[in-house]
Design a protein around this motif. Structure first.
Motif, PDB file in Angstrom:
ATOM      1  N   ARG A   1      -8.182  27.925  -5.405  1.00  0.00           N
ATOM      2  CA  ARG A   1      -8.438  28.917  -4.357  1.00  0.00           C
ATOM      3  C   ARG A   1      -9.661  28.537  -3.517  1.00  0.00           C
ATOM      4  NH1 ARG A   1      -7.918  34.557  -7.760  1.00  0.00           N
ATOM      5  NH2 ARG A   1      -5.709  34.981  -7.372  1.00  0.00           N
ATOM      6  N   ARG A   2     -10.699  28.099  -4.188  1.00  0.00           N
ATOM      7  CA  ARG A   2     -11.909  27.700  -3.464  1.00  0.00           C
ATOM      8  C   ARG A   2     -11.624  26.509  -2.551  1.00  0.00           C
ATOM      9  NH1 ARG A   2     -16.811  29.711  -5.262  1.00  0.00           N
ATOM     10  NH2 ARG A   2     -16.709  31.004  -7.151  1.00  0.00           N
ATOM     11  N   LEU A   3     -10.850  25.588  -3.065  1.00  0.00           N
ATOM     12  CA  LEU A   3     -10.510  24.407  -2.277  1.00  0.00           C
ATOM     13  C   LEU A   3      -9.680  24.790  -1.050  1.00  0.00           C
ATOM     14  CD1 LEU A   3     -10.656  21.345  -2.080  1.00  0.00           C
ATOM     15  CD2 LEU A   3      -8.694  21.216  -3.623  1.00  0.00           C
ATOM     16  N   ARG A   4      -8.710  25.659  -1.261  1.00  0.00           N
ATOM     17  CA  ARG A   4      -7.876  26.104  -0.146  1.00  0.00           C
ATOM     18  C   ARG A   4      -8.715  26.838   0.899  1.00  0.00           C
ATOM     19  NH1 ARG A   4      -3.406  30.909  -0.317  1.00  0.00           N
ATOM     20  NH2 ARG A   4      -2.480  30.548   1.732  1.00  0.00           N
ATOM     21  N   SER A   5      -9.602  27.711   0.449  1.00  0.00           N
ATOM     22  CA  SER A   5     -10.464  28.444   1.380  1.00  0.00           C
ATOM     23  C   SER A   5     -11.391  27.499   2.136  1.00  0.00           C
ATOM     24  CB  SER A   5     -11.282  29.495   0.627  1.00  0.00           C
ATOM     25  OG  SER A   5     -10.460  30.501   0.084  1.00  0.00           O
ATOM     26  N   ALA A   6     -11.912  26.503   1.419  1.00  0.00           N
ATOM     27  CA  ALA A   6     -12.822  25.554   2.067  1.00  0.00           C
ATOM     28  C   ALA A   6     -12.109  24.746   3.139  1.00  0.00           C
ATOM     29  CB  ALA A   6     -13.421  24.618   1.020  1.00  0.00           C
ATOM     30  N   LEU A   7     -10.863  24.378   2.893  1.00  0.00           N
ATOM     31  CA  LEU A   7     -10.102  23.639   3.902  1.00  0.00           C
ATOM     32  C   LEU A   7      -9.850  24.504   5.131  1.00  0.00           C
ATOM     33  CD1 LEU A   7      -7.572  21.848   1.535  1.00  0.00           C
ATOM     34  CD2 LEU A   7      -9.370  20.747   2.896  1.00  0.00           C
ATOM     35  N   ALA A   8      -9.695  25.823   4.934  1.00  0.00           N
ATOM     36  CA  ALA A   8      -9.477  26.723   6.063  1.00  0.00           C
ATOM     37  C   ALA A   8     -10.770  26.961   6.841  1.00  0.00           C
ATOM     38  CB  ALA A   8      -8.907  28.051   5.569  1.00  0.00           C
ATOM     39  N   THR A   9     -11.834  27.332   6.139  1.00  0.00           N
ATOM     40  CA  THR A   9     -13.098  27.621   6.818  1.00  0.00           C
ATOM     41  C   THR A   9     -13.657  26.380   7.499  1.00  0.00           C
ATOM     42  OG1 THR A   9     -13.603  29.380   5.225  1.00  0.00           O
ATOM     43  CG2 THR A   9     -15.447  28.485   6.478  1.00  0.00           C
ATOM     44  N   GLY A  10     -13.440  25.222   6.913  1.00  0.00           N
ATOM     45  CA  GLY A  10     -13.992  23.987   7.461  1.00  0.00           C
ATOM     46  C   GLY A  10     -13.121  23.305   8.496  1.00  0.00           C
ATOM     47  N   ARG A  11     -12.150  24.005   9.051  1.00  0.00           N
ATOM     48  CA  ARG A  11     -11.212  23.381   9.991  1.00  0.00           C
ATOM     49  C   ARG A  11     -11.890  22.664  11.167  1.00  0.00           C
ATOM     50  NH1 ARG A  11      -6.797  28.244   9.854  1.00  0.00           N
ATOM     51  NH2 ARG A  11      -5.366  27.334   8.331  1.00  0.00           N
ATOM     52  N   PRO A  12     -12.934  23.221  11.796  1.00  0.00           N
ATOM     53  CA  PRO A  12     -13.532  22.501  12.927  1.00  0.00           C
ATOM     54  C   PRO A  12     -14.190  21.181  12.532  1.00  0.00           C
ATOM     55  CG  PRO A  12     -14.164  24.813  12.919  1.00  0.00           C
ATOM     56  CD  PRO A  12     -13.533  24.538  11.598  1.00  0.00           C
ATOM     57  N   LEU A  13     -14.458  21.001  11.249  1.00  0.00           N
ATOM     58  CA  LEU A  13     -15.167  19.808  10.791  1.00  0.00           C
ATOM     59  C   LEU A  13     -14.234  18.691  10.363  1.00  0.00           C
ATOM     60  CD1 LEU A  13     -17.744  21.650   8.491  1.00  0.00           C
ATOM     61  CD2 LEU A  13     -17.910  21.204  10.940  1.00  0.00           C
TER      62      LEU A  13
ATOM     63  N   ASP B   1     -10.105  16.884  10.495  1.00  0.00           N
ATOM     64  CA  ASP B   1      -8.873  16.722  11.259  1.00  0.00           C
ATOM     65  C   ASP B   1      -7.768  17.568  10.630  1.00  0.00           C
ATOM     66  OD1 ASP B   1      -6.597  15.940  12.561  1.00  0.00           O
ATOM     67  OD2 ASP B   1      -6.864  13.788  12.213  1.00  0.00           O
ATOM     68  N   ARG B   2      -7.293  18.565  11.356  1.00  0.00           N
ATOM     69  CA  ARG B   2      -6.316  19.507  10.797  1.00  0.00           C
ATOM     70  C   ARG B   2      -4.964  18.853  10.520  1.00  0.00           C
ATOM     71  NH1 ARG B   2      -6.447  25.364  13.557  1.00  0.00           N
ATOM     72  NH2 ARG B   2      -4.760  25.547  12.016  1.00  0.00           N
ATOM     73  N   GLU B   3      -4.668  17.760  11.200  1.00  0.00           N
ATOM     74  CA  GLU B   3      -3.411  17.074  10.899  1.00  0.00           C
ATOM     75  C   GLU B   3      -3.407  16.550   9.466  1.00  0.00           C
ATOM     76  OE1 GLU B   3      -2.359  14.104  13.681  1.00  0.00           O
ATOM     77  OE2 GLU B   3      -2.209  15.481  15.385  1.00  0.00           O
ATOM     78  N   VAL B   4      -4.587  16.302   8.941  1.00  0.00           N
ATOM     79  CA  VAL B   4      -4.720  15.847   7.558  1.00  0.00           C
ATOM     80  C   VAL B   4      -4.874  17.034   6.613  1.00  0.00           C
ATOM     81  CG1 VAL B   4      -6.141  14.508   5.940  1.00  0.00           C
ATOM     82  CG2 VAL B   4      -5.735  13.656   8.266  1.00  0.00           C
ATOM     83  N   THR B   5      -5.724  17.982   6.973  1.00  0.00           N
ATOM     84  CA  THR B   5      -6.104  19.019   6.009  1.00  0.00           C
ATOM     85  C   THR B   5      -5.141  20.202   5.948  1.00  0.00           C
ATOM     86  OG1 THR B   5      -7.564  20.039   7.668  1.00  0.00           O
ATOM     87  CG2 THR B   5      -8.537  18.415   6.164  1.00  0.00           C
ATOM     88  N   ASP B   6      -4.442  20.518   7.037  1.00  0.00           N
ATOM     89  CA  ASP B   6      -3.518  21.656   6.975  1.00  0.00           C
ATOM     90  C   ASP B   6      -2.368  21.420   5.993  1.00  0.00           C
ATOM     91  OD1 ASP B   6      -5.094  23.097   8.642  1.00  0.00           O
ATOM     92  OD2 ASP B   6      -3.698  23.165  10.333  1.00  0.00           O
ATOM     93  N   PRO B   7      -1.713  20.250   6.010  1.00  0.00           N
ATOM     94  CA  PRO B   7      -0.687  20.000   4.983  1.00  0.00           C
ATOM     95  C   PRO B   7      -1.274  19.999   3.574  1.00  0.00           C
ATOM     96  CG  PRO B   7      -0.462  18.449   6.804  1.00  0.00           C
ATOM     97  CD  PRO B   7      -1.753  19.161   7.008  1.00  0.00           C
TER      98      PRO B   7
END
Length: 538
Positions: free
Chosen positions: A287-299, A301-307
């Motif tokens: 859960r923490r990892l998923r939240s961190a990937l969402a909150t950190g989106r501007p930092l 590349d979402r093409e990598v982190t969203d999947p």
């Protein structure tokens, strides 16, 4: 200290040992004389020497992933503990040894052990990394009589002459030999270990630079190999520069992401072995990892982190089924046990236990299947790539204090919007919308906790307020599941001609718990939404 598992599982014991280097002509000192005078360690004598010849074949991946993770897997003959041995690191620096019988002839080891290292090995194959032959002389350090009247073995002092053979990539085998002394605790404590080591050092022994025989055998090869994605030859050092408000935002956020990814890998063996609370901790890391990937989106590349975020969500959902079932079982059986006997009508406990046990067993099968799924292994590969080659954006170079608190502010607005929607909803929609508030609150909490190194007490206080809200709504969510289960069990009891009164009573108590949790959530949100508490996010 030895921990014996059930007959259906491998044996386990906590390994606490120290290796010391000695020259070839070294003589073991009179341990009985040195230790029996130190009465505080409880030594009463030293037993007779026992000789063993040990032959161990160590398995690892071609790039030595197990060794880099302070983990070893071997098949050893000779001695009193012949068999397959898997050594896993513990947070205190020692290791836990998991054992299985010699019976498995699989070249890669028995599944009950290789499964425990799947998160490290992932899709790589296991092959022979080294063969160690050891001529061992063991002296037991004895203490007072145990329950059987015989002296307790407090520790064992093993004088080892080792020959290591390491196959190279071209098939050639290199050989090296050395002598060392190994002290391993059995029934003794750390004070005794220190006393034995001090006696050996007084006789000329020196604590070994490399504590693992296998690492000593393979250190030349290890230095020649490139590190595999996501792994290091040793635990990562502390950052040269501590995280500060002016630290790059990407550096701060990657430290948080790596910590959660490391937790996933570290908890994998514990979940596979059904260790208490392990599923909950692994689920929280997901859960923490998923939240961190969402909150950190501007930092990033979402093409990598969203999947990647979607895959982490899949894992969390699979782990959550077992955790939810375990929580429901513990709570409902405790609630039933608190009822006056005259209000428990019919075989309520038997029916409840049967239903809850089925839910736990189903959740356990789902969790184990997820950890054995190649989808999970691909997720771990992707996390390793993220760790070593983070797809940072230009925003990541900006100071953390300028970028990251604003991301928490955005998370807070998400909580506020969800709370308004839940407050305005009809009763039949409210439950789902309150769950959305809880999900948003978790994300805000985890983001604030990650910023404590750069925002200090302001972030910690905000995170605590969101944790209170999350906790109240978590209780509310739990009652939704228990109420559904109680309705289902009551219907089955009624269909079988049994009284359903007690099931209805438990359902009413759960409804009251839900109302109390919702009221607590309302108060928690009022406290968390205070402007003064989130001034630091501007």
């Amino acid at each position: 200290m030895r921990i014996m598992a059930t007959a259906a599982r491998p044996q386990r014991h906590a390994e606490v040992e120290v290796a010391l280097d000695v020259p070839e002509d070294w003589t073991l000192p009179d341990l009985a004389g040195a230790l029996t005078g130190a009465g505080e360690v409880g030594v009463t004598g030293v037993g007779e020497v026992v000789e063993h010849v040990l032959d161990a074949r160590y398995l690892d991946t071609p790039d030595l992933r197990l060794l880099r993770a302070r983990t070893t897997l071997r098949r050893r003959t000779g001695g009193q503990d012949a068999g397959w041995h898997l050594k896993l690191p513990r947070p205190d620096g020692h290791r836990v040894e998991v054992r299985a019988p010699l019976g498995s002839r699989s070249p890669s080891g028995p599944r009950e052990l290789t499964g425990l290292v799947r998160a490290i090995v992932r899709t790589e194959r296991l092959t022979t990394a080294a063969r160690l032959r050891t001529a061992r002389s063991v002296r037991p350090v004895l203490g007072p009589p145990g329950e059987d009247g015989r002296p307790l073995v407090l520790a064992e002092v093993a004088d080892d002459r080792v020959q290591a053979q390491v196959p190279g990539p071209d098939g050639a085998v290199s050989t090296r030999t050395w002598r060392e002394v190994e002290v391993e605790l059995v029934a003794g404590d750390e004070q005794l270990l220190s006393a034995v080591v001090a006696a050996l050092e007084a006789a000329g022994a020196r604590r070994a630079r490399v504590q693992s025989k296998l690492r000593r055998a393979l250190e030349d090869r290890l230095s020649e190999l490139p590190e595999p994605p996501g792994q290091r030859t040793a635990p990562p050092p502390e950052p040269l520069k501590p995280l500060k408000p002016r630290s790059p935002a990407g550096q701060v956020w990657l430290a948080h992401l790596r910590a959660q990814a490391d937790a996933l890998v570290a908890l994998d063996p514990a979940v596979r072995q059904d260790e208490p609370d392990s599923v909950h901790r692994m689920r929280v890391a997901a859960r923490r990892l998923r939240s961190a990937l969402a909150t950190g989106r501007p930092l990033l590349d979402r093409e990598v982190t969203d999947p990647l975020r979607a895959e982490v969500a899949w894992l969390g959902e699979r782990l959550g089924r077992l955790r939810d079932a375990e929580v429901a079982r513990e709570h409902l059986l405790e609630l039933l046990g608190a009822q006056p006997p005259e209000l428990v009508l019919g075989p309520v406990r038997a029916r409840l236990e049967a239903e809850l046990d089925r839910a736990v067993a189903s959740g356990r099968r789902t969790a184990r299947a997820a950890l054995d799924d190649r989808r999970y292994l691909r997720l771990l590969d992707a996390l390793a790539d993220l760790r070593e080659r983070p797809p940072l954006t230009p925003q990541a170079e900006r100071p953390a204090r300028e970028v990251l608190p604003r991301r928490v502010a955005g998370d807070h607005r998400r909580v506020a919007a969800a709370a308004r929607a839940a407050a305005a909803a009809q009763p039949e929609e409210r439950e789902e919308l309150l769950h959305a508030v809880r999900t948003a609150a978790k994300r805000a909490r985890y983001a604030a906790e990650a910023l404590v190194p750069v925002a200090g007490e302001d972030a910690a206080r905000y995170a605590a307020a969101m944790a209170r809200l999350q906790g109240a709504l978590g209780t509310h969510h739990d009652t939704a599941g228990t109420r559904r289960l109680l309705r289902r069990v009551a219907q089955a009891a009624s269909a079988a001609g049994e009284a359903s009164f007690t099931h209805g009573r438990l359902h009413a108590l759960e409804e009251e718990r839900a109302r109390a949790a919702e009221e607590e959530a309302r108060r928690a949100w009022e406290a968390a939404d205070r402007k003064g508490l989130r001034r630091w996010t501007r």
